[in-house]
Structures are given as C-alpha cells and as structure tokens.
Scaffold this active site. Structure first.
Site, mmCIF file in Angstrom:
data_model
loop_
_atom_site.group_PDB
_atom_site.id
_atom_site.type_symbol
_atom_site.label_atom_id
_atom_site.label_comp_id
_atom_site.label_asym_id
_atom_site.label_seq_id
_atom_site.Cartn_x
_atom_site.Cartn_y
_atom_site.Cartn_z
ATOM 1 N N ARG A 105 0.982 -1.158 -0.050
ATOM 2 C CA ARG A 105 -0.158 0.209 -0.074
ATOM 3 C C ARG A 105 0.885 1.224 -0.036
ATOM 4 O O ARG A 105 2.068 1.204 0.228
ATOM 5 C CB ARG A 105 -0.977 -0.137 1.230
ATOM 6 C CG ARG A 105 -0.144 0.062 2.583
ATOM 7 C CD ARG A 105 -1.302 0.182 3.445
ATOM 8 N NE ARG A 105 -0.769 0.418 5.091
ATOM 9 C CZ ARG A 105 -1.280 0.725 6.077
ATOM 10 N NH1 ARG A 105 -2.698 0.950 5.951
ATOM 11 N NH2 ARG A 105 -0.944 0.856 7.128
ATOM 12 N N ASN A 143 -5.060 8.025 4.012
ATOM 13 C CA ASN A 143 -4.886 7.324 5.147
ATOM 14 C C ASN A 143 -3.469 7.151 5.649
ATOM 15 O O ASN A 143 -2.515 6.772 4.687
ATOM 16 C CB ASN A 143 -5.389 5.973 4.731
ATOM 17 C CG ASN A 143 -5.491 5.119 6.017
ATOM 18 O OD1 ASN A 143 -6.460 5.238 6.983
ATOM 19 N ND2 ASN A 143 -4.382 4.030 6.139
ATOM 20 N N GLU A 144 -3.422 7.543 6.692
ATOM 21 C CA GLU A 144 -1.821 7.347 7.450
ATOM 22 C C GLU A 144 -0.947 8.082 6.401
ATOM 23 O O GLU A 144 0.209 7.277 6.182
ATOM 24 C CB GLU A 144 -1.448 6.142 7.649
ATOM 25 C CG GLU A 144 -2.449 5.779 9.072
ATOM 26 C CD GLU A 144 -2.418 4.152 9.665
ATOM 27 O OE1 GLU A 144 -2.447 4.214 10.740
ATOM 28 O OE2 GLU A 144 -1.556 3.458 8.628
ATOM 29 N N CYS A 154 12.538 10.014 -7.139
ATOM 30 C CA CYS A 154 12.706 9.816 -8.535
ATOM 31 C C CYS A 154 12.609 11.107 -9.188
ATOM 32 O O CYS A 154 12.833 12.268 -8.663
ATOM 33 C CB CYS A 154 11.141 9.361 -9.084
ATOM 34 S SG CYS A 154 9.711 10.379 -8.850
ATOM 35 N N GLU A 297 -8.109 5.192 15.144
ATOM 36 C CA GLU A 297 -7.961 3.774 15.008
ATOM 37 C C GLU A 297 -7.018 3.350 16.412
ATOM 38 O O GLU A 297 -6.433 4.106 16.893
ATOM 39 C CB GLU A 297 -6.707 3.361 13.899
ATOM 40 C CG GLU A 297 -7.499 3.341 12.534
ATOM 41 C CD GLU A 297 -6.225 3.082 11.338
ATOM 42 O OE1 GLU A 297 -5.665 2.410 11.862
ATOM 43 O OE2 GLU A 297 -6.651 3.124 10.052
ATOM 44 N N GLU A 345 -3.359 -7.910 6.788
ATOM 45 C CA GLU A 345 -3.765 -7.786 8.134
ATOM 46 C C GLU A 345 -4.904 -8.816 8.717
ATOM 47 O O GLU A 345 -5.613 -8.586 9.529
ATOM 48 C CB GLU A 345 -4.227 -6.500 8.200
ATOM 49 C CG GLU A 345 -3.124 -5.528 8.006
ATOM 50 C CD GLU A 345 -3.631 -4.063 8.071
ATOM 51 O OE1 GLU A 345 -2.905 -3.399 8.868
ATOM 52 O OE2 GLU A 345 -4.459 -3.686 7.335
ATOM 53 N N LYS A 346 -4.755 -10.134 8.237
ATOM 54 C CA LYS A 346 -5.838 -10.813 8.418
ATOM 55 C C LYS A 346 -5.744 -11.621 10.034
ATOM 56 O O LYS A 346 -6.876 -12.096 10.483
ATOM 57 C CB LYS A 346 -5.847 -12.285 7.592
ATOM 58 C CG LYS A 346 -4.738 -12.918 7.537
ATOM 59 C CD LYS A 346 -4.632 -14.223 6.493
ATOM 60 C CE LYS A 346 -3.597 -15.190 6.276
ATOM 61 N NZ LYS A 346 -2.266 -14.278 5.501
ATOM 62 N N HIS A 348 -4.800 -9.330 12.359
ATOM 63 C CA HIS A 348 -4.886 -8.209 12.963
ATOM 64 C C HIS A 348 -6.224 -8.073 13.823
ATOM 65 O O HIS A 348 -7.243 -8.730 12.915
ATOM 66 C CB HIS A 348 -5.122 -6.923 12.277
ATOM 67 C CG HIS A 348 -4.877 -5.540 13.056
ATOM 68 N ND1 HIS A 348 -5.692 -5.229 13.801
ATOM 69 C CD2 HIS A 348 -3.714 -4.731 13.006
ATOM 70 C CE1 HIS A 348 -5.633 -4.172 14.397
ATOM 71 N NE2 HIS A 348 -4.333 -3.809 13.959
#
Length: 654
Positions: A105, A143-144, A154, A297, A345-346, A348
């Site tokens: 991500r 997000n974050e 680059c 979160e 993250e299964k 988590h």
C-alpha cells in the site's frame, strides 16, 4: 451529542448478506460511526475514468438506515494495479534508486502529477456523489500519510524539490549560503543542478537533508490539500495522524484539518505503554489548541506487525480506550470492524473477530459500547494545562542528522523522559510550537531545541523576562534555521537567557554513565558538557572526571523570571527531582503519592477534562481515593471514598 464509537469497515471484502449481518451486529454493539472506503480505490474506479460508486452508496444507505454515520474516505490511499501499470513512473523510488513495486500500500510518489490528478479526480467524484448524504459525518482524506512512503527520489520528486527550493530561496546564491556549499566544493550555479539527497559516497550536506525533510512533509501535505480543495464546505475534514511521528510536521498539518484524528497502537507487552500513550494523546489535544480530537484507529486486541503480537487483556483495552477520552478524545474507533480472512492484516484483531458474535472479542465490543455511551456528557469538554512542552519539527529533524557529537540522540526518547515525571505527578501538559504564546503557562519545558532561530530565542526570552519559568535540556540553542552554528560559542542563541557557556561536548558512549551531585550521587547517561556559569547559579555539579566540579545544572535569573539549564541526560527519576521544586514554586497544581488534594498511589492516572475527573488505575492492586462526585460508568454517587479494583477506572461528574 454522543461519543463516536466504531471502526474501519471494508465491506468490499464480503457480499451483501455479510453487510446486513454486520450492520445488525454494529447496532447491537452501540456502533454509531464507521470509517468507510479507505482502501476502495480499485473498486471505486475499476478502470481509468470509469467509476462505480453504486455499491458504496448502497452501503452508506444501509448504515444510515440503522442510525450509523460515516467517516467517508476519499479512497485514495492505495492506487490500483491499472494505475501503476499505466503510470509506472508514479511508483516511489528509494534513495538507492530502487523503484518500489505494487503489492502493498502507499505505492506512490507524492510529487507524481499523474498520482495527484488521479486522486483529485476520484475525490471529486466522491464529493459529487456523497456530499449531501445525511450519513456523512466527516471526510477522511487518504490514510496515514507517510506510514510507508515519506519520501521519493525519482525525477519527478527531484523537479518538485527544485521548485520548492526556488520558492524558499529565490536565488541559487541564497541556497548556496543556506547550504554552506563552499564546504567540500558543493557550490551550485543553477537550481537545475540540485538533486535530492540520494545515496552518496559519504555524508551528504546536512542542510540539504534538513530541507529535504521539510520538503517531504510539505509535499505530502500538498497531496492532502489538493483533495481537500475539491470537497465542498460544511462537513468536517480529517486525515489520520500516527501519534508523535517524526516525518510530518503536524503543526502545519493540523492547521489544515477541521478535526485532529489519531491512530494509536501502544504495545500491550510494554508495562509503561500507557505513559507514552498519554504523551501522544496530549499532543493530539494540543495540535488545535485544546480542541477535542478523535481516536480514529486502535487495535481491539493484538496487531499483526510486531515481531511478537501480544493481545490486550480486557482491562488493558478498557483502560486504554478511557485514557484517550480522558485526554481529549470525543470518540473511540478501531481498526478494524470485521476481521479480514485474507491479506496482510488477517491476523490483526477486530471488533468482530473471526469467531463472530459468540467470540469474547465481540462481547467486549458490546460491553465497552455500552460504557462509552454513558460518557456522552463529556463530549466537547476541554482540559486546562499550566505546563507546556515545546515541540518543533525543524529542530527534531536537525537534531537527528548524522555527523553530530553523538548519534544516540533521539528527540522522542528525550521528551519521553521529561514527560514521565509529569505523568507520575498527574500534571496536565500541553505541547506547543516555538512561536506559541507562552504566557498562559506557569512552566515551559524545552527538552531539546538544537535548532533555535532568532524568533524562537526572542519568544523564550520574552516569556522568561515577563516572569515565566523555563527549563531547557542539553545540546540546545546551537544552530539556526539553516543548521549553521550560531556564532560566539555554545549554547548559541540561548547563552544570555541561560547564563552559561559551553566549551565542549562530552557525550557518553552507550552503556556508560557518570555522576552528578543531585540527591547525593546521581548517575547520568548519554551526554555531558564542559559548562561554565556566567550569570547563572550552579544547582548541581559533575562528580566524575574529567568534568568533576564543573556545573551540570544551572539556574539563571532573567528579567522577572528564571531559566534552568540541564546539561546532561537525567532520565525520568532525575528530572523528577529537578522539576518538583520548580513546579512547587510555580504554583502548578499537582496530585501525587506524597501530597496534594488527593492522595494517589503510583500508577494511578488522574485527568481533569472540564468538570469531569477520570481515575485510571494502571496497577493490579485495589486503590482507595478521597473524592466526591457522580460516577458515570456505574451511575452511582461517590461521597468521599472511591474504591477501585486493580486495572479499573472511574469517571466522576460534579
């Protein structure tokens, strides 16, 4: 008004039958707000310019029909595969020249014009579709930011960096002066010659690296601004922070938000994690001048990304959640609602674990939802602090550059040592930027201000001259905004204010210690200085050679106030000894195990938020406190004696 309660939901991972079951279980648990769409870009835009928002609209409608509002993400956190295959140049590149691939991500270059255009286009479509939906409680941009990619090296980033430098300096000669490029023949004749601080044969230019940190924070903020610009007014906007994060200047970021939100993941295996969490929460409350914030979160139990992922006990979960509320949060949300069955993250934890409705985790979710609802009167209440800690991201970045007398200095660890004794004494703390109005505070602490500009010096001098009390930590006042050493000797810009001069730094290697004359012989670590008092009085001296007899801690009258200087690393216990008499003299209200209006055993946290007193027992032992009020969690009257079991909590209203 109610406390927000809920978490991230990823319904695209399941079908409509699960959606309906989830919403039923949410209502049963007291969930009233869901974060939606964070990682949905691939579903929302399955091909370039082809948008499918109907499925999301169905879910938003379903939530609202059950009275659940939505923190709606713009969906731009992770570009889909079609995007990176069409625009491979938008993938981030490391300082070593490695282009990072798709499959995780945040795989994007913040300066990529293709990425910027695609995110703005998606955010625009989201705004057009959902801006008027009654379920919309808040916009959640990306997000974050900076979690996985804080910088990219680059060609697009290089060009963007040059534009940023041209805007900052105007001419290449000014850049040459700021960067000190006569050292090692690094002079530039044009901005076009400048590149990012990529991997090099040896140490790279420190001011270039400092500007690079500023640029990277600003560039990610520009990504946020670009999306915010297309969101219509009237609905609060946030992006979730990551507690006390080094890479982003949260003072700048918070000024662009309507609501500060935080993702907090204290380690259940750390017995002092609640102290660090309190420090982070105080920062979140401070970022917008004491405005309530949201815990957007937290893990319901274990995370999945530590080497060993220890679950939270029920008591740890409850105390940690209530601690966030005590320190200013108007909601407790989680990652995640339903546990994923696939992906990174299964494992988590989730509000609804793999075991479903009968699981212990879900029963805890239901129980805490009922408790949190009882704290509705707390919503909007603010805290008052008489002690401030100065936090400056420029100084933080500059402190942790290489080629310093010690490479062991880390700002977050330094400030944690200064914060802990205040936490132990249950003293409220605000964090403030260097340009803040300091006059409301009876005591200001600067654990480290390695980078001190003239405006910062003037602000500190004005505060102390007006009667303020300031305590400054070692290796402060030394360089200006360009990381150039202030002329005239150490501690540079702060010499007159502190009334000392430093001839030389004597850092201690890891594992070594020395002694100073504090409460007898007190061991110090990490850092020492060859210090002389000019106008200051000596409060403690070094006892160990080669600095034996030289000042270690000083006190200097300046105008109507006083400034202390601590030239070594004391740790939390030593700082407690130094700060207690200063706090007493400043008239700072405190409660502690040995004195104060309430006798509080060590490990018991007291926080006042408006008229409400939070009592959090972080010890396994029962405690008794002499307090009075209406206890909200149990709906009972406390007339003078509060009995709390180990790891229990109470919230008292007048």
């Amino acid at each position: 008004m109610t406390m927000r309660y809920g978490g991230d939901w990823n319904p695209e991972q399941w079908g409509p039958d699960t959606w309906r079951e989830d919403v039923r279980l949410m209502r049963q648990a007291g969930v009233n707000m869901i974060t939606l769409g964070v990682f949905s870009w691939a579903r929302l835009e399955p091909a370039e310019g082809v948008y499918d928002l109907d499925w999301l609209a169905e879910i938003v409608d379903l939530l609202w029909s059950h009275g659940i509002s939505v923190d709606l993400a713009t969906g731009t956190a992770s570009p889909p595969a079609w995007f990176v295959r069409k625009y491979p140049q938008a993938l981030p590149v490391t300082a070593e020249g490695v282009r990072l691939e798709f499959g995780s991500r945040q795989h994007y270059c913040p300066s990529s014009p293709d990425f910027r255009a695609a995110t703005v286009a998606l955010a625009t479509r989201m705004a057009e579709r959902f801006a008027d939906h009654p379920a919309l409680a808040m916009w959640h941009i990306s997000n974050e930011y900076g979690d996985h990619v804080t910088e990219c090296f680059c060609a697009a980033s290089a060009a963007d960096f040059r534009r940023w430098l041209a805007a900052r300096y105007g001419t290449v000669e000014r850049l040459n002066h700021a960067w000190g490029t006569d050292f090692w023949a690094q002079r530039y004749t044009a901005f076009e010659e400048v590149e990012p601080p990529r991997a090099a044969p040896g140490p790279t230019n420190p001011t270039q690296r400092l500007d690079w940190r500023r640029f990277c924070s600003d560039t990610l903020l520009d990504c946020y601004r670009a999306e915010r610009a297309v969101l219509p007014p009237g609905v609060p906007v946030t992006t979730n922070f990551m507690s006390m994060m080094r890479d982003l200047d949260y003072w700048k970021w918070a000024a662009e938000e309507d609501v500060v939100s935080d993702d907090a993941y204290p380690d259940p295996a750390d017995p002092a994690a609640h102290v660090t969490a309190a420090m982070n929460y105080d920062l979140m409350r401070s970022l917008r001048g004491g405005q309530p914030w949201l815990l957007l979160e937290q893990a319901p139990s274990a995370v999945s990304w530590r080497e060993v992922n220890v679950p939270k006990t029920d008591a740890q979960y409850r105390l940690g959640s209530l601690q966030a509320v005590a320190r200013g949060a108007d909601g407790v949300l989680h990652f995640q609602w339903r546990a994923s069955v696939a992906g990174a993250e299964k494992w988590h934890s989730a509000m609804l674990p793999h075991g479903g409705e009968t699981s212990r985790g879900y029963q805890r979710t239901v129980a805490f939802g009922r408790e949190l609802a009882r704290l509705a009167p707390v919503v909007g209440a603010r805290s008052t602090a008489h002690v401030a800690i100065v936090l400056d991201w420029d100084s933080w970045w500059a402190l942790e550059l290489d080629e310093h007398p010690s490479q062991l200095l880390r700002w977050r660890e330094l400030v944690r040592a200064w914060y802990e004794p205040l936490w132990n004494m249950n003293i409220a703390v605000d964090f403030v930027p260097v340009d803040a109005d300091l006059t409301p505070y009876r005591l200001v602490l600067a654990p480290n201000l390695y980078l001190t500009t003239d405006p910062t010096r003037a602000n500190l001098e004005s505060y102390v001259a007006g009667g303020g009390r300031l305590v400054v930590g070692f290796f402060s006042g030394l360089v200006d905004a360009n990381d150039h050493v202030h002329p005239g000797g150490y501690p540079g810009a702060l010499r007159a204010l502190l009334g000392v001069s430093v001839d030389e730094f004597w850092p201690l290697p890891a594992g070594e210690s020395a002694d100073i004359s504090l409460d007898g012989r007190y061991p110090v670590t990490l850092w020492r200085e060859w210090l002389s008092a000019t106008t200051a009085e000596v409060e403690a001296s070094y006892l160990s050679a080669p600095l034996a007899g030289r000042p270690a801690i000083t006190r200097n009258g300046f105008g109507a106030g006083t400034a202390w200087y601590i030239s070594t690393h004391l740790g939390a216990d030593g700082l407690d000894s130094v700060l207690r008499p200063i706090l007493d003299a400043a008239g700072v209200h405190r409660v502690g195990p040995d004195r104060g209006p309430v006798v509080v055993p060590p490990g018991v946290e007291l926080c006042r938020r408006g008229d409400f007193l939070f009592v959090l027992n972080h010890t396994p032992d029962p405690v008794t406190l002499d307090v009075t009020g209406h206890e909200l969690l149990t709906d009972r009257r406390v007339d003078g004696t509060l009995h709390l079991a180990g790891s229990d909590a109470a919230v008292l209203a007048p």
